[in-house]
Scaffold this motif. Structure first.
Motif, PDB file in Angstrom:
ATOM      1  N   LEU A 121       0.945  -1.079  -0.075  1.00 35.96           N
ATOM      2  CA  LEU A 121       0.018   0.077   0.066  1.00 35.96           C
ATOM      3  C   LEU A 121       0.893   1.199   0.077  1.00 35.96           C
ATOM      4  CD1 LEU A 121      -2.541  -1.114   2.753  1.00 35.96           C
ATOM      5  CD2 LEU A 121      -2.904  -0.941   0.348  1.00 35.96           C
ATOM      6  N   GLY A 122       0.125   2.392  -0.145  1.00 36.98           N
ATOM      7  CA  GLY A 122       0.975   3.589  -0.199  1.00 36.98           C
ATOM      8  C   GLY A 122       1.523   4.061  -1.570  1.00 36.98           C
ATOM      9  N   SER A 123       2.424   5.102  -1.106  1.00 39.86           N
ATOM     10  CA  SER A 123       3.172   5.706  -2.609  1.00 39.86           C
ATOM     11  C   SER A 123       4.199   4.566  -2.813  1.00 39.86           C
ATOM     12  CB  SER A 123       3.711   6.827  -2.011  1.00 39.86           C
ATOM     13  OG  SER A 123       4.408   7.272  -3.058  1.00 39.86           O
ATOM     14  N   GLY A 124       4.142   4.324  -4.284  1.00 37.30           N
ATOM     15  CA  GLY A 124       5.341   3.488  -5.034  1.00 37.30           C
ATOM     16  C   GLY A 124       4.750   1.926  -4.245  1.00 37.30           C
ATOM     17  N   SER A 125       3.666   1.771  -4.692  1.00 37.01           N
ATOM     18  CA  SER A 125       3.243   0.127  -4.238  1.00 37.01           C
ATOM     19  C   SER A 125       4.084  -0.896  -4.983  1.00 37.01           C
ATOM     20  CB  SER A 125       1.712   0.251  -4.459  1.00 37.01           C
ATOM     21  OG  SER A 125       0.910   0.976  -3.499  1.00 37.01           O
ATOM     22  N   TYR A 126       4.687  -0.508  -6.033  1.00 33.76           N
ATOM     23  CA  TYR A 126       5.261  -1.552  -6.629  1.00 33.76           C
ATOM     24  C   TYR A 126       6.719  -1.369  -6.576  1.00 33.76           C
ATOM     25  CZ  TYR A 126       0.620  -2.277  -8.676  1.00 33.76           C
ATOM     26  OH  TYR A 126      -0.510  -2.428  -8.860  1.00 33.76           O
ATOM     27  N   LEU A 127       7.538  -2.455  -6.436  1.00 37.11           N
ATOM     28  CA  LEU A 127       8.938  -2.487  -6.259  1.00 37.11           C
ATOM     29  C   LEU A 127       9.590  -1.990  -7.530  1.00 37.11           C
ATOM     30  CD1 LEU A 127       9.619  -5.401  -3.868  1.00 37.11           C
ATOM     31  CD2 LEU A 127       9.515  -3.422  -3.370  1.00 37.11           C
ATOM     32  N   LEU A 140      11.402  -0.481   0.110  1.00 36.89           N
ATOM     33  CA  LEU A 140      10.466  -1.405   1.176  1.00 36.89           C
ATOM     34  C   LEU A 140      10.323  -0.479   2.322  1.00 36.89           C
ATOM     35  CD1 LEU A 140      11.243  -4.996   0.557  1.00 36.89           C
ATOM     36  CD2 LEU A 140       9.093  -3.905   0.266  1.00 36.89           C
ATOM     37  N   ALA A 141      11.763   0.117   2.889  1.00 31.94           N
ATOM     38  CA  ALA A 141      11.598   0.875   3.918  1.00 31.94           C
ATOM     39  C   ALA A 141      10.650   2.244   3.796  1.00 31.94           C
ATOM     40  CB  ALA A 141      13.073   1.502   4.282  1.00 31.94           C
ATOM     41  N   GLU A 142      10.814   2.754   2.714  1.00 28.21           N
ATOM     42  CA  GLU A 142       9.914   4.090   2.308  1.00 28.21           C
ATOM     43  C   GLU A 142       8.367   3.730   2.461  1.00 28.21           C
ATOM     44  OE1 GLU A 142       8.864   6.658  -1.432  1.00 28.21           O
ATOM     45  OE2 GLU A 142      11.033   6.329  -0.991  1.00 28.21           O
ATOM     46  N   VAL A 143       7.972   2.583   1.693  1.00 28.97           N
ATOM     47  CA  VAL A 143       6.776   2.248   2.009  1.00 28.97           C
ATOM     48  C   VAL A 143       6.219   1.714   3.234  1.00 28.97           C
ATOM     49  CG1 VAL A 143       5.153   0.628   1.050  1.00 28.97           C
ATOM     50  CG2 VAL A 143       6.718   1.492  -0.570  1.00 28.97           C
ATOM     51  N   ASP A 144       7.189   0.999   3.906  1.00 24.98           N
ATOM     52  CA  ASP A 144       6.806   0.557   5.282  1.00 24.98           C
ATOM     53  C   ASP A 144       6.628   1.879   6.401  1.00 24.98           C
ATOM     54  OD1 ASP A 144       6.463  -1.998   4.566  1.00 24.98           O
ATOM     55  OD2 ASP A 144       8.521  -2.631   5.494  1.00 24.98           O
ATOM     56  N   LEU A 150       0.395   4.844  10.111  1.00 18.89           N
ATOM     57  CA  LEU A 150      -1.203   4.792  10.286  1.00 18.89           C
ATOM     58  C   LEU A 150      -1.386   4.102  11.679  1.00 18.89           C
ATOM     59  CD1 LEU A 150      -2.185   4.009   6.752  1.00 18.89           C
ATOM     60  CD2 LEU A 150      -2.441   6.241   8.204  1.00 18.89           C
ATOM     61  N   PRO A 151      -2.547   4.544  12.466  1.00 19.01           N
ATOM     62  CA  PRO A 151      -2.902   3.487  13.548  1.00 19.01           C
ATOM     63  C   PRO A 151      -3.114   2.003  13.170  1.00 19.01           C
ATOM     64  CG  PRO A 151      -4.198   5.546  13.585  1.00 19.01           C
ATOM     65  CD  PRO A 151      -3.165   5.477  12.251  1.00 19.01           C
ATOM     66  N   GLY A 152      -3.277   1.095  14.201  1.00 23.16           N
ATOM     67  CA  GLY A 152      -3.306  -0.098  13.935  1.00 23.16           C
ATOM     68  C   GLY A 152      -1.991  -0.985  13.632  1.00 23.16           C
ATOM     69  N   ARG A 153      -2.157  -2.283  13.094  1.00 18.86           N
ATOM     70  CA  ARG A 153      -1.120  -3.155  13.288  1.00 18.86           C
ATOM     71  C   ARG A 153      -0.833  -3.343  11.620  1.00 18.86           C
ATOM     72  NH1 ARG A 153       0.388  -7.809  17.319  1.00 18.86           N
ATOM     73  NH2 ARG A 153       2.310  -7.470  15.878  1.00 18.86           N
ATOM     74  N   VAL A 154       0.325  -3.251  11.100  1.00 15.90           N
ATOM     75  CA  VAL A 154       0.344  -3.678   9.923  1.00 15.90           C
ATOM     76  C   VAL A 154       1.705  -4.491   9.664  1.00 15.90           C
ATOM     77  CG1 VAL A 154       1.720  -1.556   8.984  1.00 15.90           C
ATOM     78  CG2 VAL A 154       0.414  -3.165   7.382  1.00 15.90           C
ATOM     79  N   TRP A 155       1.565  -5.649   8.755  1.00 22.00           N
ATOM     80  CA  TRP A 155       2.769  -6.445   8.366  1.00 22.00           C
ATOM     81  C   TRP A 155       3.305  -6.334   7.267  1.00 22.00           C
ATOM     82  CZ3 TRP A 155      -1.368  -7.520  11.502  1.00 22.00           C
ATOM     83  CH2 TRP A 155      -1.083  -8.021  12.933  1.00 22.00           C
ATOM     84  N   PHE A 176      -6.002  -0.879  11.695  1.00 24.18           N
ATOM     85  CA  PHE A 176      -5.002  -0.337  10.424  1.00 24.18           C
ATOM     86  C   PHE A 176      -6.223   0.043   9.301  1.00 24.18           C
ATOM     87  CE2 PHE A 176      -2.968  -0.760   6.261  1.00 24.18           C
ATOM     88  CZ  PHE A 176      -2.130   0.123   6.665  1.00 24.18           C
ATOM     89  N   LEU A 177      -6.918  -0.879   8.841  1.00 27.50           N
ATOM     90  CA  LEU A 177      -7.895  -0.693   7.908  1.00 27.50           C
ATOM     91  C   LEU A 177      -8.889   0.425   7.966  1.00 27.50           C
ATOM     92  CD1 LEU A 177      -9.134  -1.590   4.859  1.00 27.50           C
ATOM     93  CD2 LEU A 177     -10.475  -3.311   6.285  1.00 27.50           C
ATOM     94  N   ASP A 178      -9.405   0.719   9.310  1.00 25.18           N
ATOM     95  CA  ASP A 178      -9.899   1.923   9.728  1.00 25.18           C
ATOM     96  C   ASP A 178      -9.413   3.169   9.039  1.00 25.18           C
ATOM     97  OD1 ASP A 178     -12.302   0.299  10.653  1.00 25.18           O
ATOM     98  OD2 ASP A 178     -11.708   0.741  12.435  1.00 25.18           O
ATOM     99  N   ALA A 179      -7.990   3.052   9.585  1.00 25.77           N
ATOM    100  CA  ALA A 179      -7.398   4.534   9.363  1.00 25.77           C
ATOM    101  C   ALA A 179      -6.896   4.563   7.850  1.00 25.77           C
ATOM    102  CB  ALA A 179      -5.966   4.243  10.004  1.00 25.77           C
ATOM    103  N   TRP A 180      -6.767   3.490   7.285  1.00 23.40           N
ATOM    104  CA  TRP A 180      -6.251   3.511   5.790  1.00 23.40           C
ATOM    105  C   TRP A 180      -7.855   3.963   4.724  1.00 23.40           C
ATOM    106  CZ3 TRP A 180      -3.098   4.633   2.834  1.00 23.40           C
ATOM    107  CH2 TRP A 180      -3.141   3.927   1.233  1.00 23.40           C
TER     108      TRP A 180
END
Length: 189
Positions: A121-127, A140-144, A150-155, A176-180
């Motif tokens: 998700l987010g900016s630049g979703s594709y590697l 990956l560090a930028e996307v992560d 955002l609130p919540g947990r994301v892996w 996380f989905l609520d915040a997204w």
């Protein structure tokens, strides 16, 4: 085909287990394979603006046994899922992304589970297509960093493609989905 979301179920379910909520808000067509397609009756109930109704397409919901989770590292998620409930849109566009996200949100709450977004998700979703491991890690560090704000947990979970290369997908909890869903750059994959 448009975007999709996969709910990781902790117990065996069928698509019909989602029918009580879906049929209350949508017209449903059951298929012989146990899955179903649905059309939203009142898009405004999902926050879709009147001018976007014409771009709203149909959706599909299916449940399959969970397979191929030996490639996943599941820190903090516990045991692998036993089934996957996939909700997909037949069309892309903002209205379809919004409805898909909200359906995933309701079903994740109903089945007390996380959502696999089928990609980053987010900016630049594709590697980037570069071969540099350093470039891939930096991306990956930028996307992560973006999703971690955002609130919540994301892996960020790696998996292996058919050709043997690695790819990544974000998996998030309901907070996380609520915040997204509320984020100005919200989209599904």
């Amino acid at each position: 085909m448009g975007p999709a979301a996969v709910l990781w179920l902790r117990e065996v379910r069928t698509a019909q287990d989602a029918l009580p909520w879906i049929a209350d808000r949508c017209d449903v067509s059951l298929r012989d394979d146990g899955s179903f397609e649905f059309t939203v009756r009142q898009p405004s109930a999902f926050g879709v603006r009147d001018e976007d109704w014409s771009t709203l397409g149909d959706f599909h919901l299916d449940v399959q046994p969970a397979e191929d989770f030996e490639d996943f590292d599941l820190p903090g998620l516990g045991r692998p899922p036993v089934a996957e409930m996939t909700v997909s849109a037949y069309c892309s566009g903002a209205a379809n992304h919004l409805v898909l996200g909200q359906v995933a949100q309701i079903l994740a709450a109903r089945f007390d589970t996380v959502v696999d977004f089928n990609g980053l998700l987010g900016s630049g979703s594709y590697l980037p297509d570069e071969d540099s491991e350093h470039g891939r890690r930096a991306h990956l560090a930028e996307v992560d960093a973006f999703v971690a704000a955002l609130p919540g947990r994301v892996w960020t979970l790696p998996y292996t493609l058919h050709g043997g290369s690695r790819w990544y997908s974000h998996v998030g909890d309901r907070d996380f989905l609520d915040a997204w869903l509320a984020h100005p750059r919200f989209h599904m994959i």
